[in-house]
Structure formats: structure tokens, C-alpha cells
Design an enzyme around this catalytic site. Sequence first.
Site, mmCIF file in Angstrom:
data_model
loop_
_atom_site.group_PDB
_atom_site.id
_atom_site.type_symbol
_atom_site.label_atom_id
_atom_site.label_comp_id
_atom_site.label_asym_id
_atom_site.label_seq_id
_atom_site.Cartn_x
_atom_site.Cartn_y
_atom_site.Cartn_z
ATOM 1 N N TRP A 1 0.842 -1.207 0.000
ATOM 2 C CA TRP A 1 0.000 0.000 0.000
ATOM 3 C C TRP A 1 0.871 1.249 0.000
ATOM 4 O O TRP A 1 0.571 2.226 -0.685
ATOM 5 C CB TRP A 1 -0.965 -0.017 1.176
ATOM 6 C CG TRP A 1 -1.924 -1.159 1.107
ATOM 7 C CD1 TRP A 1 -2.038 -2.206 1.975
ATOM 8 C CD2 TRP A 1 -2.914 -1.402 0.080
ATOM 9 N NE1 TRP A 1 -3.023 -3.072 1.557
ATOM 10 C CE2 TRP A 1 -3.572 -2.613 0.409
ATOM 11 C CE3 TRP A 1 -3.286 -0.720 -1.070
ATOM 12 C CZ2 TRP A 1 -4.598 -3.139 -0.389
ATOM 13 C CZ3 TRP A 1 -4.319 -1.241 -1.870
ATOM 14 C CH2 TRP A 1 -4.948 -2.445 -1.517
ATOM 15 N N ASP B 1 -1.783 6.586 6.608
ATOM 16 C CA ASP B 1 -2.793 5.641 6.119
ATOM 17 C C ASP B 1 -3.038 4.664 7.258
ATOM 18 O O ASP B 1 -2.182 3.844 7.586
ATOM 19 C CB ASP B 1 -2.255 4.916 4.872
ATOM 20 C CG ASP B 1 -3.185 3.806 4.367
ATOM 21 O OD1 ASP B 1 -4.235 3.563 4.995
ATOM 22 O OD2 ASP B 1 -2.844 3.176 3.349
ATOM 23 N N LYS C 1 -11.927 -2.295 6.709
ATOM 24 C CA LYS C 1 -11.092 -3.214 7.467
ATOM 25 C C LYS C 1 -11.578 -3.335 8.919
ATOM 26 O O LYS C 1 -11.596 -4.411 9.483
ATOM 27 C CB LYS C 1 -9.633 -2.767 7.453
ATOM 28 C CG LYS C 1 -9.063 -2.499 6.066
ATOM 29 C CD LYS C 1 -8.701 -3.768 5.323
ATOM 30 C CE LYS C 1 -8.491 -3.578 3.828
ATOM 31 N NZ LYS C 1 -7.567 -2.548 3.421
HETATM 32 C C1 LIG Z 1 -6.954 -2.034 2.084
HETATM 33 C C2 LIG Z 1 -5.944 -0.982 2.221
HETATM 34 C C3 LIG Z 1 -5.848 0.086 1.314
HETATM 35 C C4 LIG Z 1 -6.735 0.200 0.090
HETATM 36 O O1 LIG Z 1 -7.999 0.565 0.435
HETATM 37 P P1 LIG Z 1 -9.130 0.816 -0.656
HETATM 38 O O2 LIG Z 1 -10.230 1.392 0.195
HETATM 39 O O3 LIG Z 1 -9.461 -0.508 -1.264
HETATM 40 O O4 LIG Z 1 -8.624 1.785 -1.660
HETATM 41 C C5 LIG Z 1 -4.908 1.059 1.549
HETATM 42 N N1 LIG Z 1 -4.084 0.997 2.602
HETATM 43 C C6 LIG Z 1 -4.130 -0.022 3.487
HETATM 44 C C7 LIG Z 1 -3.193 -0.041 4.646
HETATM 45 C C8 LIG Z 1 -5.062 -1.036 3.324
HETATM 46 O O5 LIG Z 1 -5.125 -2.047 4.202
#
Ligand SMILES: *Cc1c(COP(=O)(O)O)cnc(C)c1O
Length: 356
Positions: free
Chosen positions: A99, A166, A190
Site C-alpha cells: 500500500w 494511512d 477493514k
Molecule cells: C486495504 C488498504 C488500502 C486500500 O484501500 P481501498 O479502500 O481498497 O482503496 C490502503 N491501505 C491499506 C493499509 C489497506 O489495508
Amino acid sequence: MKKHNFNAGPSILPRIAVENSAKAILDLNGSGLSLLEISHRHKDFQVIIDEANALFHELLNIPPGYHVLFLGGGASTQFVMVPYNLLQTQAAYLETGAWAKKAIKEAKIFGTVNVVGSSADKNFNYIPKGYTIPSDADYFHITTNNTIFGTEIKYDMDSPIPLVADMSSDMLSRPTDVSKYAMIYGGAQKNLGPAGVTFVIIREDILGKVDRKIPSMLDYKIHIDNGSMYNTPPCFAIYTCLETLKWIKGLGGLTTIRAMNEKKANLLYHAIDHSKMFIGTVNKEDRSLMNICFVMKEEYKDKEEAFMEFAKGKGMIGIKGHRSVGGFRASTYNALPIESVQALIDCMHEFEKTNL
Ligand SMILES: *Cc1c(COP(=O)(O)O)cnc(C)c1O
């Protein structure tokens, strides 16, 4: 058979949040209308988004000067919006996994990207240390929890420049000192709600410092000024998030949640570390409390598939590791009960008994 949901995302949610969301789809608060059928401008929806916003502020103790936004586009759109709004000349990034790499790729469209540390040399099985955050970069971007590789930055770091995180997969898993961050974002799917809504916590004073023109939908200022309603927000997903936030508050807040998460993760890591057959893939001090990655030791590698089948037969869902790590990954998000962790451990022990 009881199912134990270890999915990495979308993933397990509190049962009460799922049930109340189902009720709201059929009939929102006895209004005779479905949550899916009312305007986002309707007062009943305004109450929902306001309450979700207020609970975010309350649970995270968000200081003045910050705004909470509920947007579309997933965390992946934030990979673009962050540099679009914040990168004037140079940004610093920590490369801790897939990511982070995607975030770096987007930032390069807008300016110079200084990758100050990377764990790519060991397939991202640790968090880089000893790097220096450049004081002349516009911001420093980190990924607090690396969902695929199972590493986590479990503390709120000091940064001389605006810190952007993030937190897609460890948001609301522990108390967070929001004042250390200029911005926190993530996809809700998540640990918080269904796919479709992206949360953003942003300190307004970091905005307005880039020269370029920003398209309205990608402009944080526009979304702040319109209370996340510049366009139609993901109404249903926000409702489920609100239900999850209420559940967290009902349990006693993030200190309780962290204690629950530590207990679950410690239980599983202990079992992995004391196993003859399984072994963890991550540097111990960097282990994630949310995504627990493990494989079979070299001499038992050929039994991984058999264990997967065995575990499936015992109701284990979603324990297959990401293809870039292999083996197994058990995601132990907030809503996963400790009984499921115990069931997985029992399953590992039983398999070992007949296969060692
Ligand atoms: C799942 C995830 C993403 C991507 O998320 P989307 O909502 O599918 O764009 C980005 N960063 C992390 C750490 C993730 O676990």
C-alpha cells in the site's frame, strides 16, 4: 458449523452493527422508509452523519482545528488526494509494503518523493528504523498497519513536518494521539464498516499551500466546507460506521478495545512461537495486532495446503496469506471475538498432533 471470520477486508464487523444496519435498510427509525431511499439532505440522515462525526471526535479525543470527512473512492483515492493537496515540491514516504508503494507511485505524479526508509529488502517483514525525516519536505507519509505483511507502527511518532498516516487497517484499534498527525485516512472496510466510505481526519491549517488548481472532488477544502456533502456521500456505509462507533463506545472506548486486541494477538503469537510446525513471518517488535502472518517451517512446507483444508473444515474463514507472503494470515480486527482466536489455535494444535 460456527464460522470464524479472519478475512482481511472487507472483514468482520460487530454483529450488532450488522443487525442494526439491516433494520435501517428495512425501516429507518420507524419512518416507514428505507435508509437507502432517503435523501442525504434529509434531516434523518444529517443526524446520522453528525453523530458519526461527533463519535469520531469523542472516541479519538480529536483536538480543535481538525475535521472528520466521510468520502468515497477508498484509501486508494487518498493516495492521489494527499499529494494533490499537500505536495508543493517534495514529500517524504516510508516504504513499508504494497500500500505504501502505491501511495508513493501516485505522489511521484506531483513532485519529488524522498523514500526515507524501506523494508523492501526483507519482503517488508519489519518496520524501518533509524531514518531521518527531512525537515524541508512538505509532509511525511506512513502506513501505520501493513495489512498484507503484518507489520505495524504501534505508536504515534513525532515528526518535524506534517505527518500523514494511512490507518486503513488499524484505525480505532487503539487510542491514537491525533495531535501528532496532520492527517489520518483510511478505507472503512477493514475495521469500521462496509466498503464504500473513506474516513479522513485532517487539520485544516495544512491546506492552501500548493500552487496548482485542484478539481473540486479532490479538494479537501471543498469537502470540509460542505460537511462531506459536496456530492452524495456513501450514506449506507456511514450508517454502519456509526453503529460500529457506538459499539466501541459501549465497550468503554479505545483503551478497552486495545486491551482486547492485545489479548487476542498475544494469544495467537504465543501459540505460533511455541509451535513446532508454524513460524511467524514478522520481526517480533514490529508485529501487527490486526493482521497476524505465519507460515509452516521449511520441513513442513508441503503441509500448508492440507492445513488450509483442515482449518476450513473447522469453520476458519479467510486465513490464506496474501500471495506476496504465502502461508497464513489471521486478521484479528476489533470485532473478532477471542473465541475465534482460540478456535484457530485449537485447530493448529489438532493438526500438529496428527501431522508432526
Ligand atoms: C486495504 C488498504 C488500502 C486500500 O484501500 P481501498 O479502500 O481498497 O482503496 C490502503 N491501505 C491499506 C493499509 C489497506 O489495508
